[in-house]
Design a protein around this motif. Structure first.
Motif, PDB file in Angstrom:
ATOM      1  N   GLY A 335      35.341  -4.709  73.543  1.00  0.00           N
ATOM      2  CA  GLY A 335      34.477  -4.601  74.919  1.00  0.00           C
ATOM      3  C   GLY A 335      33.378  -3.721  74.397  1.00  0.00           C
ATOM      4  N   HIS A 336      32.725  -3.489  75.629  1.00  0.00           N
ATOM      5  CA  HIS A 336      31.360  -2.477  75.523  1.00  0.00           C
ATOM      6  C   HIS A 336      31.167  -1.776  76.840  1.00  0.00           C
ATOM      7  CE1 HIS A 336      29.074  -5.858  76.975  1.00  0.00           C
ATOM      8  NE2 HIS A 336      28.352  -4.992  77.497  1.00  0.00           N
ATOM      9  N   VAL A 337      30.709  -0.759  76.658  1.00  0.00           N
ATOM     10  CA  VAL A 337      30.115  -0.007  77.968  1.00  0.00           C
ATOM     11  C   VAL A 337      28.649   0.283  78.039  1.00  0.00           C
ATOM     12  CG1 VAL A 337      30.490   2.331  79.223  1.00  0.00           C
ATOM     13  CG2 VAL A 337      32.365   1.394  77.785  1.00  0.00           C
ATOM     14  N   ASN A 338      28.003  -0.041  79.086  1.00  0.00           N
ATOM     15  CA  ASN A 338      26.437   0.105  79.212  1.00  0.00           C
ATOM     16  C   ASN A 338      26.558   1.389  80.030  1.00  0.00           C
ATOM     17  OD1 ASN A 338      25.807  -2.023  77.350  1.00  0.00           O
ATOM     18  ND2 ASN A 338      25.646  -3.523  79.303  1.00  0.00           N
ATOM     19  N   VAL A 339      25.475   2.248  79.559  1.00  0.00           N
ATOM     20  CA  VAL A 339      25.370   3.426  80.274  1.00  0.00           C
ATOM     21  C   VAL A 339      23.785   3.372  80.623  1.00  0.00           C
ATOM     22  CG1 VAL A 339      25.115   5.919  80.237  1.00  0.00           C
ATOM     23  CG2 VAL A 339      27.120   4.769  79.003  1.00  0.00           C
ATOM     24  N   LEU A 340      23.142   3.794  81.846  1.00  0.00           N
ATOM     25  CA  LEU A 340      21.927   3.879  82.069  1.00  0.00           C
ATOM     26  C   LEU A 340      21.659   5.171  82.754  1.00  0.00           C
ATOM     27  CD1 LEU A 340      22.453   0.346  82.275  1.00  0.00           C
ATOM     28  CD2 LEU A 340      20.792   0.496  84.345  1.00  0.00           C
ATOM     29  N   ALA A 341      20.378   5.643  82.323  1.00  0.00           N
ATOM     30  CA  ALA A 341      19.793   6.986  82.911  1.00  0.00           C
ATOM     31  C   ALA A 341      18.409   6.866  83.097  1.00  0.00           C
ATOM     32  CB  ALA A 341      20.150   7.926  81.717  1.00  0.00           C
ATOM     33  N   ASP A 342      17.740   7.939  83.515  1.00  0.00           N
ATOM     34  CA  ASP A 342      16.234   7.931  83.944  1.00  0.00           C
ATOM     35  C   ASP A 342      15.788   8.604  82.784  1.00  0.00           C
ATOM     36  OD1 ASP A 342      16.437   6.664  86.246  1.00  0.00           O
ATOM     37  OD2 ASP A 342      17.090   8.346  87.245  1.00  0.00           O
ATOM     38  N   SER A 343      16.304   9.532  81.938  1.00  0.00           N
ATOM     39  CA  SER A 343      15.607  10.436  80.711  1.00  0.00           C
ATOM     40  C   SER A 343      16.394   9.866  79.581  1.00  0.00           C
ATOM     41  CB  SER A 343      15.409  11.650  81.070  1.00  0.00           C
ATOM     42  OG  SER A 343      16.462  12.427  81.003  1.00  0.00           O
ATOM     43  N   TYR A 344      15.891  10.165  78.464  1.00  0.00           N
ATOM     44  CA  TYR A 344      16.612  10.115  77.192  1.00  0.00           C
ATOM     45  C   TYR A 344      17.728  11.223  77.171  1.00  0.00           C
ATOM     46  CZ  TYR A 344      13.770   6.346  75.323  1.00  0.00           C
ATOM     47  OH  TYR A 344      13.215   4.999  75.264  1.00  0.00           O
ATOM     48  N   ALA A 345      17.208  12.604  77.588  1.00  0.00           N
ATOM     49  CA  ALA A 345      18.471  13.542  77.503  1.00  0.00           C
ATOM     50  C   ALA A 345      19.493  13.382  78.266  1.00  0.00           C
ATOM     51  CB  ALA A 345      17.582  14.907  77.948  1.00  0.00           C
ATOM     52  N   GLU A 346      19.200  12.816  79.519  1.00  0.00           N
ATOM     53  CA  GLU A 346      20.538  12.412  80.323  1.00  0.00           C
ATOM     54  C   GLU A 346      21.334  11.127  79.608  1.00  0.00           C
ATOM     55  OE1 GLU A 346      20.950  11.686  85.123  1.00  0.00           O
ATOM     56  OE2 GLU A 346      19.411  10.381  83.861  1.00  0.00           O
ATOM     57  N   LEU A 347      20.644  10.384  79.078  1.00  0.00           N
ATOM     58  CA  LEU A 347      21.232   9.174  78.424  1.00  0.00           C
ATOM     59  C   LEU A 347      22.110   9.705  77.445  1.00  0.00           C
ATOM     60  CD1 LEU A 347      21.368   6.096  78.670  1.00  0.00           C
ATOM     61  CD2 LEU A 347      19.662   6.076  76.752  1.00  0.00           C
ATOM     62  N   ALA A 348      21.795  10.689  76.597  1.00  0.00           N
ATOM     63  CA  ALA A 348      22.311  11.342  75.296  1.00  0.00           C
ATOM     64  C   ALA A 348      23.801  11.882  75.815  1.00  0.00           C
ATOM     65  CB  ALA A 348      21.771  12.256  74.603  1.00  0.00           C
ATOM     66  N   TRP A 349      23.320  12.618  77.006  1.00  0.00           N
ATOM     67  CA  TRP A 349      24.589  13.361  77.478  1.00  0.00           C
ATOM     68  C   TRP A 349      25.595  12.398  78.052  1.00  0.00           C
ATOM     69  CZ3 TRP A 349      26.944  13.319  82.291  1.00  0.00           C
ATOM     70  CH2 TRP A 349      27.988  14.563  82.580  1.00  0.00           C
ATOM     71  N   ARG A 350      25.274  11.356  79.061  1.00  0.00           N
ATOM     72  CA  ARG A 350      26.099  10.594  79.410  1.00  0.00           C
ATOM     73  C   ARG A 350      27.006   9.628  78.510  1.00  0.00           C
ATOM     74  NH1 ARG A 350      22.969   7.939  84.714  1.00  0.00           N
ATOM     75  NH2 ARG A 350      23.249   9.932  85.953  1.00  0.00           N
ATOM     76  N   ALA A 351      26.169   9.286  77.447  1.00  0.00           N
ATOM     77  CA  ALA A 351      26.601   8.532  76.214  1.00  0.00           C
ATOM     78  C   ALA A 351      27.838   9.217  75.465  1.00  0.00           C
ATOM     79  CB  ALA A 351      25.663   8.022  75.320  1.00  0.00           C
TER      80      ALA A 351
END
Length: 374
Positions: A335-351
């Protein structure tokens, strides 16, 4: 419209999920004996005796897996519309034909040679200069059928380990990262391009895709669009095509292409206005294409081998889970998980936060981890 899909894996499953809202029905034709789509109707036919039955139940045919007999696609094309064309399938199955076409269209590739014996593999390694990557000329995917030679003396062992009668030997490319360009072409020639993704592999398998790729120069996106446009038009292609590339200090170098929806485009399910799956269905059905604009910033995380803590992942408000209904097995895409964010810094943390619930996943690492993640 009844759409026939050659192959019955997770890509076919997601194609069907995208097609049902457009009033399409699906019949899967599986020759592997191990179908996993479990949606719509599946004809499991390892012996290849039920092709006429499959044909009688569909209006148009596409495929979700390119490693199937070209003769099957050609036979189907005599009776029904097949998108993409069997020629595209034939080229993508053969690394030599693929690299030759790239060269004819002016698409940069690594220096390469063909080897048909351990001796010629050693000679190719000597001529190209090590390190080189040896790949089975056909049938290789997800790192299978490959070996890296650090010296020409490793040729005999590499030849034996790959076990294929004909190898593509490529000079190793010094690259800063791997990226992919996904585009779609409609029956009337309309083209649409997705933002490029940065891809991180581990042990030959894609683990993470970030889109739009961070720190991507506009001219690099335009360069990739130019390359894939030439392929789409040359092949009179209809549907989604993926071009995997290396980003180097001197520009892009093409690795390979895939004549189908692609793992590095799974981010589009939540991260684009129209997913790659819906756009493929639109294209092969003769409909106008949908917008490929990104909804924000996305990271796709593959779930490999074991499912991990699904319940904890489902608790995260920014995690979008897609499971393929497959049993756990080392190296298997579950499977896979898709993560969305408004900034790359936030995306890195969420991932990174998601990855802690996926045992066996490599530490999340990309150009997002660098300081300037604006």
């Amino acid at each position: 419209m009844r759409i026939g899909v050659l192959g019955a894996g997770q890509l076919g499953r997601m194609l069907a999920l995208a097609g049902y809202p457009l009033a399409k029905s699906f019949v899967f034709y599986d020759m592997s004996g191990n179908p996993s789509a479990e949606i719509g109707k599946t004809i499991s036919d390892p012996e290849g005796t039920q092709l006429n039955d499959f044909l009688s139940q569909v209006d148009r045919v596409t495929y979700e897996f390119e490693h199937l007999p070209v003769e099957v696609a050609e036979k189907l094309a005599q009776e029904k519309t097949v998108h993409p064309s069997p020629r595209a399938l034939q080229v993508c199955q053969n690394r030599e034909a693929e690299k030759t076409l790239f060269g004819e269209l002016g698409i940069p590739t690594p220096q390469w040679q063909i080897a048909d014996s351990a001796e010629s593999l050693k000679a190719a390694a000597e001529k190209l200069g090590c390190p080189v990557v040896a790949k089975s000329n056909t049938e290789g995917y997800d790192g299978k059928g490959q070996a890296v030679l650090k010296t020409p003396e490793e040729a005999e062992a590499a030849w034996a380990s790959i076990g294929h009668p004909r190898l593509m030997v490529e000079k190793f490319v010094e690259f800063s990262r791997e990226v992919s360009m996904i585009a779609v072409r409609a029956e009337d020639g309309q083209l649409a391009f997705y933002p490029m993704a940065e891809n991180i592999h581990h042990e030959g398998i894609l683990r993470y895709s970030i889109a739009p790729a961070p720190k991507l120069s506009p001219h690099i996106q335009q360069e990739a669009e130019r390359y894939i446009k030439s392929l789409l038009n040359e092949l009179e292609y209809v549907g989604v095509l993926t071009l995997e590339l290396f980003e180097t200090a001197h520009g892009l170098v093409a690795n390979e292409m895939a004549p189908r929806v692609h793992n590095s485009g799974h981010w589009t399910l939540e991260g684009a206005m129209t997913s790659q799956f819906e756009n493929h269905i639109r294209a092969i059905s003769g409909h106008p294409l949908g917008s490929t604009e990104a909804r924000g910033l996305s990271c796709m995380i593959n779930i490999i081998g074991e499912h991990g803590d699904v319940e904890r992942l489902l608790e995260l408000p920014y995690a979008h889970m897609h499971l393929y209904n497959k049993g756990e097995r080392a190296g298997r895409k579950l499977g896979h998980v898709n993560v969305l964010a408004d900034s790359y810094a936030e995306l890195a943390w969420r991932a990174s936060n998601c990855v802690q619930f996926l045992p066996g996943s490599p530490e999340f690492s990309s150009s997002l981890n660098e300081n300037d993640t604006q």
